[in-house]
Write a protein that holds these residues in place. Structure first.
Motif, short mmCIF file in Angstrom:
data_model
loop_
_atom_site.label_atom_id
_atom_site.label_comp_id
_atom_site.label_asym_id
_atom_site.label_seq_id
_atom_site.Cartn_x
_atom_site.Cartn_y
_atom_site.Cartn_z
N LEU A 15 40.47 49.74 39.87
CA LEU A 15 40.96 48.38 39.63
C LEU A 15 41.09 48.09 38.13
CD1 LEU A 15 38.93 46.49 42.39
CD2 LEU A 15 41.36 47.08 42.43
N PHE A 19 44.43 46.95 36.10
CA PHE A 19 44.41 45.77 35.22
C PHE A 19 44.94 46.14 33.83
CE2 PHE A 19 41.89 43.70 31.83
CZ PHE A 19 42.41 42.42 31.92
N THR A 34 39.80 36.34 34.30
CA THR A 34 40.61 36.34 35.53
C THR A 34 40.38 37.64 36.30
OG1 THR A 34 42.27 35.08 34.33
CG2 THR A 34 42.99 36.06 36.40
N PHE A 35 40.29 38.75 35.57
CA PHE A 35 40.06 40.03 36.23
C PHE A 35 38.69 40.05 36.91
CE2 PHE A 35 38.75 44.64 35.62
CZ PHE A 35 39.39 45.07 36.78
N GLU A 38 38.95 38.34 40.10
CA GLU A 38 39.63 39.18 41.09
C GLU A 38 38.67 40.22 41.66
OE1 GLU A 38 43.93 38.92 38.81
OE2 GLU A 38 42.95 40.87 39.02
N GLN A 41 36.43 38.80 44.23
CA GLN A 41 37.10 38.69 45.55
C GLN A 41 37.06 40.01 46.30
OE1 GLN A 41 40.98 37.18 44.88
NE2 GLN A 41 40.29 35.08 44.59
N GLU A 42 36.99 41.09 45.54
CA GLU A 42 36.92 42.43 46.16
C GLU A 42 35.48 42.81 46.47
OE1 GLU A 42 39.39 44.97 46.60
OE2 GLU A 42 40.93 43.47 46.22
N CYS A 106 47.13 47.86 42.74
CA CYS A 106 48.17 46.84 42.53
C CYS A 106 48.36 46.49 41.04
CB CYS A 106 47.80 45.59 43.31
SG CYS A 106 48.94 44.25 43.03
N GLY A 108 50.38 44.02 40.12
CA GLY A 108 50.62 42.57 40.00
C GLY A 108 51.80 42.01 40.76
#
Ligand code: FES
Length: 325
Positions: A15, A19, A34-35, A38, A41-42, A106, A108
């Motif tokens: 991840l 990023f 912000t990262f 994220e 959330q994972e 991902c 983005g």
């Protein structure tokens, strides 16, 4: 337990790399926050030191090599890839293009899947929506040329359609200009004039310029001289769409230092513009126009004259044959 922790570190590293690719190697404290959100959330809540270390590893990976290609393999991207992105295929690409390829989580902009990022030196370009094998090949062709030239400023060719700007919300190219796509590539042709009075060879190379906002056209015309020498004239044309009027405009720069502006009429796939009559002093027409239209082999260029009757008639035609791809 140890195995579980290793899996978490691998997941964090994956991840972190995605990023770092997304922010192109550098980030602000806000982006890091912000990262972190994220990651939470994972289900990942690394200590600050562990996160710093993961980001440093990711940055090293991102910056490794003069050029590096990062293909997003997040679920939306994988789902829309209609090309072979297997590990074996990516190994073959690395070998063929001399370009390291790394898959990422991902990056983005999932709405524009599939997505990839190419870093060359200090700069990166993002590509999106290269769904079919042909699309993928054109992105790879660009990536290979950019890597070997060590710059992203090589001619984009077909890859221009897949360039993606995640910062600006405008399209990367002018949609209207797509009508002139048939000018892209390398062309050559010999003139065929109705009175046999013309004898020259023309070569032209059309490329997207300025992120697809303009179409550049480099031309060279070679006239054989009676003593066997060759008289060569070159010119550069920039074609764009006026943002206020929506009109197609062309500006021509000649090797004699001349700068000439033209207004192009685009009707279906035919491009017409009024030509300067003074350049046709041998025939002395009252009006002249150039007409271009795509053909299966490339495009045709026609010069038409109105010799005073009020109607245009063909004076010469140059079948311009596309060479290579
Ligand atoms: S999955 Fe590829 S950009 Fe999100």
């Amino acid at each position: 337990m140890t195995q579980h922790m290793t899996a978490d570190v691998d997941h964090l590293d994956a991840l972190a790399l995605a990023f770092v690719v997304r922010v192109q190697g550098s980030w602000t404290p806000e982006a890091r926050e912000t990262f972190e959100a994220e990651l939470a959330q994972e289900g990942l809540t690394p200590e600050a030191d562990a996160l710093d270390a993961a980001l440093q590893r990711a940055r090293q990976h991102f910056e490794s090599g003069e050029a590096h290609f990062f293909l997003c393999m997040g679920r939306p991207c994988q789902k829309r890839q209609k090309f072979d992105a297997s590990a074996e295929a990516l190994d073959r690409i690395e070998a063929a293009h001399g370009l390291p390829v790394t898959t990422t989580e991902c990056q983005g902009p999932c709405k524009h899947a599939p997505v990839a990022t190419l870093r060359v030196g200090q700069r990166s370009d993002m590509f999106a929506e290269f769904i079919r094998e042909d699309d993928w090949r054109s992105v790879l062709d660009f990536a290979g040329r950019a890597a070997s030239e060590r710059t992203l400023l090589v001619t984009p060719g077909e890859a221009q359609s897949f360039r993606f700007d995640p910062v600006h919300d405008h399209d990367t190219g002018s949609g209207l200009l797509q009508k002139l796509k048939f000018f892209l590539g390398h062309f050559q042709g010999d003139v065929e004039s109705t009175d046999g009075g013309e004898n020259f060879h023309k070569e032209a190379v059309g490329t997207w310029e300025v992120n697809g906002r303009f179409l550049g056209f480099r031309m060279a015309v070679t006239y054989p001289l009676p003593d066997g020498r060759k008289d060569i004239h070159t010119a550069m044309v920039m074609i764009g769409v006026n943002p206020d009027s929506g009109d197609f405009e062309a500006r021509v720069y000649t090797d004699g230092g001349g700068v000439h502006d033209y207004h192009l009429e685009v009707d279906g796939d035919t491009v017409t513009f009024s030509d300067r009559v003074e350049t046709h002093h041998r025939v002395k027409p009252s009006r002249a126009r150039k007409v271009f239209c795509p053909t299966p082999y490339g495009f045709d260029e026609r010069l038409e004259f109105d010799r005073g009757s009020g109607a245009y008639e063909l004076y010469y035609r140059i079948p311009m044959y596309r060479s290579g791809k």
